[in-house]
Design a protein around this motif. Sequence first.
Motif, PDB file in Angstrom:
ATOM      1  N   SER A 122       5.085 -16.071  -4.583  1.00  0.00           N
ATOM      2  CA  SER A 122       5.156 -15.577  -3.087  1.00  0.00           C
ATOM      3  C   SER A 122       4.829 -16.759  -2.559  1.00  0.00           C
ATOM      4  CB  SER A 122       4.290 -14.328  -3.071  1.00  0.00           C
ATOM      5  OG  SER A 122       4.179 -14.089  -1.549  1.00  0.00           O
ATOM      6  N   ALA A 123       5.691 -16.837  -1.364  1.00  0.00           N
ATOM      7  CA  ALA A 123       5.291 -17.964  -0.294  1.00  0.00           C
ATOM      8  C   ALA A 123       4.523 -17.269   1.040  1.00  0.00           C
ATOM      9  CB  ALA A 123       6.508 -18.471   0.052  1.00  0.00           C
ATOM     10  N   THR A 124       4.479 -15.867   0.784  1.00  0.00           N
ATOM     11  CA  THR A 124       3.811 -15.255   2.112  1.00  0.00           C
ATOM     12  C   THR A 124       2.746 -14.053   1.618  1.00  0.00           C
ATOM     13  OG1 THR A 124       5.488 -13.508   1.771  1.00  0.00           O
ATOM     14  CG2 THR A 124       5.952 -15.310   3.412  1.00  0.00           C
ATOM     15  N   GLY A 125       1.784 -14.599   0.671  1.00  0.00           N
ATOM     16  CA  GLY A 125       0.572 -14.030   0.531  1.00  0.00           C
ATOM     17  C   GLY A 125       0.560 -12.961  -0.662  1.00  0.00           C
ATOM     18  N   LYS A 126      -0.429 -12.444  -0.805  1.00  0.00           N
ATOM     19  CA  LYS A 126      -0.635 -11.461  -2.306  1.00  0.00           C
ATOM     20  C   LYS A 126      -0.024 -10.293  -1.913  1.00  0.00           C
ATOM     21  CE  LYS A 126      -5.301 -13.766  -2.897  1.00  0.00           C
ATOM     22  NZ  LYS A 126      -6.551 -13.500  -2.765  1.00  0.00           N
ATOM     23  N   GLY A 127       0.323  -9.828  -0.500  1.00  0.00           N
ATOM     24  CA  GLY A 127       0.895  -8.510  -0.577  1.00  0.00           C
ATOM     25  C   GLY A 127       2.459  -8.435  -1.122  1.00  0.00           C
ATOM     26  N   LEU A 128       2.915  -9.322  -0.841  1.00  0.00           N
ATOM     27  CA  LEU A 128       4.608  -9.510  -1.316  1.00  0.00           C
ATOM     28  C   LEU A 128       4.505  -9.565  -2.849  1.00  0.00           C
ATOM     29  CD1 LEU A 128       7.484  -9.664  -0.906  1.00  0.00           C
ATOM     30  CD2 LEU A 128       7.132 -12.344  -0.806  1.00  0.00           C
ATOM     31  N   ALA A 129       3.555 -10.470  -3.647  1.00  0.00           N
ATOM     32  CA  ALA A 129       3.350 -10.309  -4.749  1.00  0.00           C
ATOM     33  C   ALA A 129       3.197  -9.061  -5.467  1.00  0.00           C
ATOM     34  CB  ALA A 129       2.286 -11.397  -5.358  1.00  0.00           C
ATOM     35  N   SER A 130       2.390  -8.431  -4.965  1.00  0.00           N
ATOM     36  CA  SER A 130       1.841  -7.000  -5.571  1.00  0.00           C
ATOM     37  C   SER A 130       3.482  -6.137  -5.339  1.00  0.00           C
ATOM     38  CB  SER A 130       0.766  -6.469  -4.674  1.00  0.00           C
ATOM     39  OG  SER A 130      -0.154  -7.010  -4.852  1.00  0.00           O
ATOM     40  N   ARG A 131       3.890  -6.197  -4.373  1.00  0.00           N
ATOM     41  CA  ARG A 131       5.142  -5.367  -4.245  1.00  0.00           C
ATOM     42  C   ARG A 131       6.062  -5.715  -5.047  1.00  0.00           C
ATOM     43  NH1 ARG A 131       3.043  -5.761   1.089  1.00  0.00           N
ATOM     44  NH2 ARG A 131       4.351  -7.498   1.735  1.00  0.00           N
ATOM     45  N   ASN A 132       6.368  -7.153  -5.317  1.00  0.00           N
ATOM     46  CA  ASN A 132       7.169  -7.370  -6.548  1.00  0.00           C
ATOM     47  C   ASN A 132       6.810  -6.793  -7.731  1.00  0.00           C
ATOM     48  OD1 ASN A 132       8.434  -8.818  -4.473  1.00  0.00           O
ATOM     49  ND2 ASN A 132       7.785 -10.646  -5.192  1.00  0.00           N
ATOM     50  N   LEU A 133       5.632  -6.842  -8.104  1.00  0.00           N
ATOM     51  CA  LEU A 133       5.205  -6.457  -9.509  1.00  0.00           C
ATOM     52  C   LEU A 133       5.261  -5.225  -9.401  1.00  0.00           C
ATOM     53  CD1 LEU A 133       2.355  -9.066 -10.025  1.00  0.00           C
ATOM     54  CD2 LEU A 133       4.640  -8.849 -11.259  1.00  0.00           C
ATOM     55  N   HIS A 134       4.898  -4.462  -8.391  1.00  0.00           N
ATOM     56  CA  HIS A 134       4.895  -2.688  -8.517  1.00  0.00           C
ATOM     57  C   HIS A 134       6.363  -2.318  -8.769  1.00  0.00           C
ATOM     58  CE1 HIS A 134       1.112  -2.407  -5.714  1.00  0.00           C
ATOM     59  NE2 HIS A 134       0.862  -2.760  -7.088  1.00  0.00           N
ATOM     60  N   LYS A 135       7.433  -2.992  -8.175  1.00  0.00           N
ATOM     61  CA  LYS A 135       8.662  -2.564  -7.966  1.00  0.00           C
ATOM     62  C   LYS A 135       9.310  -2.758  -9.620  1.00  0.00           C
ATOM     63  CE  LYS A 135      10.031  -3.179  -3.261  1.00  0.00           C
ATOM     64  NZ  LYS A 135      10.628  -3.882  -2.344  1.00  0.00           N
ATOM     65  N   TRP A 136       8.820  -3.900 -10.193  1.00  0.00           N
ATOM     66  CA  TRP A 136       9.224  -4.354 -11.226  1.00  0.00           C
ATOM     67  C   TRP A 136       8.581  -3.448 -12.483  1.00  0.00           C
ATOM     68  CZ3 TRP A 136       6.758  -6.009 -15.919  1.00  0.00           C
ATOM     69  CH2 TRP A 136       7.525  -6.404 -17.011  1.00  0.00           C
ATOM     70  N   VAL A 137       7.541  -3.034 -12.370  1.00  0.00           N
ATOM     71  CA  VAL A 137       6.829  -2.058 -13.361  1.00  0.00           C
ATOM     72  C   VAL A 137       7.522  -0.685 -13.271  1.00  0.00           C
ATOM     73  CG1 VAL A 137       4.503  -1.018 -13.842  1.00  0.00           C
ATOM     74  CG2 VAL A 137       4.492  -3.491 -13.347  1.00  0.00           C
ATOM     75  N   ARG A 138       7.942  -0.256 -12.022  1.00  0.00           N
ATOM     76  CA  ARG A 138       8.341   1.043 -12.076  1.00  0.00           C
ATOM     77  C   ARG A 138       9.829   0.954 -12.677  1.00  0.00           C
ATOM     78  NH1 ARG A 138       5.939   1.082  -6.809  1.00  0.00           N
ATOM     79  NH2 ARG A 138       7.951   0.690  -5.890  1.00  0.00           N
TER      80      ARG A 138
END
Length: 717
Positions: A278-294
């Motif tokens: 992520s180039a725009t912080g931890k929030g985007l990284a979490s949302r990426n991973l949440h989508k990938w996990v689901r």
Amino acid sequence: MKPFSCILLFLLLSIAGKTQTDKIFIETNNTALVYKIGKDKKVTQVYIGNKLSRSDYKDLNAGQEIYLTAGIDNQFEPAIRAVHNDGNPSLDLQFDHYNQRKEANITYTQIMLKDPAYPFQVTIHFKAYNNENVIKTWTEIRHQEKKPVMLTQYASSLLHFNAGQYWLTQFHGDWAREVQMAEEKLSNGIKNIESKLGTRTNFYQTQTFILSLGKPSSENDGKLIAGTLGWTGNFKYTFEVDQKNGLRVISGINPFASEYYLAPNEVFTTPEFIFTYSATGKGLASRNLHKWVRNNALLDGNAPRMTLLNNWEATHTSFNEQRLTELFAEAQQLGVDLFLLDDGWFGNKYPRNDDKAGLGDWQPDRSKLPNGIAKLVQEASVLGVKFGIWLEPEMVNPKSELYEKHPEWILKLPNRAESYGRNQLVLDLTNPSVQDFVFGIVDDMMTKNPGIAFIKWDCNRSMTNAYSTYLKDRQSHLYINYTKGFYSVMERIRKKYPHLPIMLCAGGGGRTDYKALEYFTEFWPSDNTDALERIFIQWGYSYFFPSNTISAHVTSMGKQSLKFRTDVAMMGKMGYDIRVNNFTEKELEFSKNAVKTYSDISDIIWKGDLYRLISPYDQNRAVLMYVNNSQSRAVLFNYHLNLRKKDSFSKVLLEGLAPSKNYRIREINLLPDTPSALPDNGKIFSGAYLMEVGINIAAGKLQSLTSNIIDITEINR
């Protein structure tokens, strides 16, 4: 390279659509990881970051080796070390070929490396998930020497960074205080995050980290990777900053006491390292991973979940058939989907009346349950409630029939006194007979009682004082083969019972990793259910795990109000572990309404994008919100912690809404006959206003341990 090999390489690169035939591109929609094939046949990493145009990569030539080896000229921590049949402890991995193909959302890449002097190969695999901007990588190691080759290091991944400065966020803790978040600046030298506990591996350290590049990252600012290992066993991350401030991150199985003797033509497959940039912080990284996990890791990741009532707090191990039947009625009255029978239902020669006996003897206790489990399933069904049950199949008490019949099935040291954790020992899952036994526990239970709708799978002991009589002279394979044995059992269970919901528990959050989630539908984050503590625990997990995986139960632990405890549970996968018959009439009415409210908003919480707005690590409050995919509805959670007189809270700027849409703000999950005190309650605002000006959710006199849940729904004017 032979002429045919050169032609093959050219064709492979051409098919992959390359304009730069010396580069290998691992790309998602927004991220790129680029390797260069050198004239010396070395493959080096030359870029990691936001995706650029192909022409921008043409001058990237300086890099570090993709998979550093030991024994020749590498002076830093290697990704791999092997000792050949002739005693030579070195490897020289050179490029042989690579393949790349795309299927729907995923791009697959394989890079083959070979040693020119020995028949030894390493294949590095990548799966790039384009829409989720997540990359998964692992290695396969094989050889064709005459005898086994000893591997002493075998990383899943090696990534290089050149940001000059690095901040590492890690998650550590202990029983009842899991995933406490800490951040530090990395200095020259090596820092390791690791576990050697074998089974309950996350007891002290969690195999997740965030690495910020150049400066510390916030929720919405900063370059970083968020990474984790898909492995339910010993793990190790090595962060090495060199003399030029370059950083190498090595991820994989912890090689401690785990030299692996790789037989000729056997394939050693490492666990998968999963990361997002992520180039725009931890929030985007979490949302990426949440989508990938689901979408790609979690069993039935987008399917509905059941709300349950557990009996543990109401009865512990002291109950009988009549008392459980009464609890079924309480579950029906509350309106939940399922009743979960916890520990204490089994054992006859050694009945399970406490944690000192019975583990391993999975027969219903005839004195407590004279009609067995089948009667309980039937009685629950009559009331419209499904039935679930607790198991701890990998463990055994010395005071059990299993211990007496099969001492060879138990991990324990020869010539040493037995050492217990929670009065129990670990069964030897490297042994196929033990794997059959553990599978048989579940299979027998489900065959005799097909109405069972849920299992809680516990694991309360770490693997210390471990020795396998089955492995004999290959004791260094124990930690790896145990984990593989666990996966083998779960594969068999899932083949026969593909959609049976199973909660993963390990004395609290002792097992929380992406590989386990392929077999489990949720996990138990902590035995600490104090709602104030749970805000921090669930906050820590939220960086990597979507909310539908994080079990959060309303209990009587802690001194907060029932509303506060319920509001905290609602930001995860809510359940109950409480004496419903102790509720006042008003509390029961509130809880019944809360179950209905949760049913209404759970789809947003489970599948929506998470925005952590105000961290409890920064202020004496925590604010977060979930927004559905269409941006038509959101749910905001606000928690006041232990406030001080100096605390004064500003408006909260919302995130993730559509600026041009209009939204009504409405507080929900209120106590009966209690109006909302929020000044903006019921008002309509544009998404732009809510994100630029914000709303006041700290109206009136601030009070400690109070909470609000706010429904934000699109309104068509």
